[in-house]
Write an enzyme that holds these catalytic residues in place. Structure first.
Site, PDB file in Angstrom:
ATOM      1  N   SER A  64     -76.027  -1.021  31.612  1.00  0.00           N
ATOM      2  CA  SER A  64     -75.736   0.367  31.992  1.00  0.00           C
ATOM      3  C   SER A  64     -76.367   1.366  31.027  1.00  0.00           C
ATOM      4  O   SER A  64     -76.643   2.496  31.399  1.00  0.00           O
ATOM      5  CB  SER A  64     -74.226   0.592  32.081  1.00  0.00           C
ATOM      6  OG  SER A  64     -73.610   0.347  30.838  1.00  0.00           O
ATOM      7  N   ASN A  76     -88.157  -4.147  39.881  1.00  0.00           N
ATOM      8  CA  ASN A  76     -87.652  -4.800  41.093  1.00  0.00           C
ATOM      9  C   ASN A  76     -86.155  -4.561  41.272  1.00  0.00           C
ATOM     10  O   ASN A  76     -85.545  -5.119  42.159  1.00  0.00           O
ATOM     11  CB  ASN A  76     -87.974  -6.294  41.106  1.00  0.00           C
ATOM     12  CG  ASN A  76     -87.423  -7.032  39.904  1.00  0.00           C
ATOM     13  OD1 ASN A  76     -86.895  -6.432  38.960  1.00  0.00           O
ATOM     14  ND2 ASN A  76     -87.541  -8.345  39.909  1.00  0.00           N
ATOM     15  N   ASP A  82     -84.041 -18.349  40.919  1.00  0.00           N
ATOM     16  CA  ASP A  82     -83.300 -19.485  41.485  1.00  0.00           C
ATOM     17  C   ASP A  82     -83.449 -20.719  40.605  1.00  0.00           C
ATOM     18  O   ASP A  82     -84.194 -20.726  39.630  1.00  0.00           O
ATOM     19  CB  ASP A  82     -83.695 -19.748  42.937  1.00  0.00           C
ATOM     20  CG  ASP A  82     -85.107 -20.255  43.109  1.00  0.00           C
ATOM     21  OD1 ASP A  82     -85.632 -20.949  42.218  1.00  0.00           O
ATOM     22  OD2 ASP A  82     -85.703 -19.982  44.168  1.00  0.00           O
ATOM     23  N   TYR A  85     -86.816 -22.388  39.248  1.00  0.00           N
ATOM     24  CA  TYR A  85     -87.589 -21.782  38.148  1.00  0.00           C
ATOM     25  C   TYR A  85     -87.030 -22.336  36.841  1.00  0.00           C
ATOM     26  O   TYR A  85     -86.269 -21.670  36.131  1.00  0.00           O
ATOM     27  CB  TYR A  85     -87.467 -20.259  38.223  1.00  0.00           C
ATOM     28  CG  TYR A  85     -88.424 -19.495  37.323  1.00  0.00           C
ATOM     29  CD1 TYR A  85     -89.776 -19.433  37.610  1.00  0.00           C
ATOM     30  CD2 TYR A  85     -87.957 -18.823  36.201  1.00  0.00           C
ATOM     31  CE1 TYR A  85     -90.655 -18.715  36.803  1.00  0.00           C
ATOM     32  CE2 TYR A  85     -88.823 -18.106  35.384  1.00  0.00           C
ATOM     33  CZ  TYR A  85     -90.164 -18.056  35.691  1.00  0.00           C
ATOM     34  OH  TYR A  85     -91.026 -17.356  34.893  1.00  0.00           O
TER      35      TYR A  85
END
Length: 144
Positions: A64, A76, A82, A85
């Site tokens: 934050s 992105n 996942d 990787y």
């Protein structure tokens, strides 16, 4: 309890810790010093690679305070890593775009992650009408 196997690419960052009862998000740190000018992009190495449990993925997002402290955003907006990787060289990175000139130092906490189970298999069923109560559309609840 799930186990995550982790490889560190540097000994300059603090080891990951899970603080039970405080937050289930785990902070990730910059693994190198980075200087960015406004408008520049850089993949910031996070110094770790992991083997996630089968059926899980990591969701990586800024902390934050990342924009306030460093003036960067994640390009992105939410990174998904996942369990495939998981190779020896599959280091995690934070794709940063600078909105102001900034410096990030080794060990600065710039993002966080949590693991989530994969979405279950679903199917879509088309209809002409939904029977739920209308809430008024996006932005309909006002500003206060």
């Amino acid at each position: 309890m799930k186990t995550i196997t982790i490889k560190y690419f540097t000994d300059k960052i603090e080891k990951l810790t899970y603080i039970d009862g405080k937050s289930d998000w785990i902070d990730l740190r910059a693994a190198e010093d980075v200087a960015l000018k406004a408008g520049e992009f850089k993949l910031i190495p996070l110094g770790v690679a992991m083997k996630l449990p089968q059926g899980y993925e990591a969701h990586v997002v800024p902390r934050s305070s990342t924009f306030k402290n460093f003036g960067i955003i994640q390009t992105n907006h939410c990174g998904i890593i996942d369990e495939s990787y998981c190779g020896d060289n599959d280091q995690w990175y934070f794709p940063a775009y600078a909105l102001r000139d900034t410096e990030i130092h080794v060990n600065d906490r710039i993002c966080q992650f949590r693991i989530m189970e994969h979405q279950p298999t679903i199917q879509f069923e088309e209809t002409e009408k939904l029977t739920g109560a209308d809430r008024g559309g996006i932005g309909s609840t006002g500003v206060q």
